[in-house]
Design a protein around this motif. Sequence first.
Motif, PDB file in Angstrom:
ATOM      1  N   GLU A 137      24.721  -4.494 -48.395  1.00 32.54           N
ATOM      2  CA  GLU A 137      24.664  -5.931 -48.090  1.00 32.54           C
ATOM      3  C   GLU A 137      25.611  -6.737 -48.970  1.00 32.54           C
ATOM      4  OE1 GLU A 137      21.349  -9.553 -47.823  1.00 32.54           O
ATOM      5  OE2 GLU A 137      20.701  -7.466 -47.999  1.00 32.54           O
TER       6      GLU A 137
ATOM      7  N   LYS B  41      30.147 -11.090 -40.247  1.00 30.90           N
ATOM      8  CA  LYS B  41      29.077 -10.255 -40.803  1.00 30.90           C
ATOM      9  C   LYS B  41      28.477  -9.346 -39.721  1.00 30.90           C
ATOM     10  CE  LYS B  41      24.756 -10.629 -43.486  1.00 30.90           C
ATOM     11  NZ  LYS B  41      23.784 -10.028 -42.552  1.00 30.90           N
TER      12      LYS B  41
ATOM     13  N   GLU C 277      28.635  -5.238 -39.694  1.00 27.40           N
ATOM     14  CA  GLU C 277      27.380  -4.465 -39.665  1.00 27.40           C
ATOM     15  C   GLU C 277      27.333  -3.527 -38.465  1.00 27.40           C
ATOM     16  OE1 GLU C 277      24.371  -7.587 -41.976  1.00 27.40           O
ATOM     17  OE2 GLU C 277      24.489  -7.603 -39.784  1.00 27.40           O
TER      18      GLU C 277
END
Length: 284
Positions: free
Chosen positions: A238, A274, A278
């Motif tokens: 993360e 993001k 991911e």
Amino acid sequence: MIPSAFEYHRPADVKSAVGVLQQYGEEARVLAGGHSLIPMMKLRMAAVEHLVDLQDITELKALTVAGDTVHLGAMVTQHELINSVALAKAAPLLREAALQIADPQVRYVGTIGGNVANGDPANDMPGLMQCLDATFTLAGPSGEREVKARDFYESAYVTACDDDEILVAITFKAPTGGYAYEKQKRKIGDYATAAAAVLITISGGKCTAASIAMTNLADTPIWSKAAGAALVGTACAEADIAAAVAAALAGISPTEDNRGPVAFKRHVAGVVIKRAIERAVSRA
């Protein structure tokens, strides 16, 4: 509305098309799919005295996958990109992006060459081609030359293609690892408020290569070397992804328009980048 009068040319080969451009200079414009040029002509925003239609040039319609090299002729349509089994296997990122362009009616006619050559920072394919590190082949009076997608875009609607040149082909190495194209738009068929193309390679639990490009967040597409570098050597945890997003956002310069103010676009960009990272990591 009705466009102003123009002469219509339909050459059968690239050499003839280039000859028309060379003969008439700035008075001539190339027509591929026509989704950008024709509306501008009808609104009298573009005065074209000589229209050069590329539809009869068979060599521009080739789509081949040979080994790890993908070759796309400039007149290959978005529909053909989506429906090519070989391309879906070699470069699924391209199919994923093409499915998000406009609607089926547009994709049946819209071409890959027109999308990347127009220089519109809101088009989906320019950033994607930068992510893939593609090479564009330009044909002109002196023959052919190659320009990297990452060097092709100079400002909005301004590219490295000269007035007497035609973008005839796109080539790139078939990517490996995880991929994602993430796009936020106001409605179906609209340009992106923000979009991101991502390629991730992971080996031994660590990222060994990453490529991140963004759409409609500046006056050109943006390939972020810093964002990719932020992921290389990490486990793409993360905190690592957050660092890559921050690096990507540092390189954008959105402007306010009917898709929202600058602060909103920066927020959307962060979310989209993001999500794309991911999803690429999950596929790697």
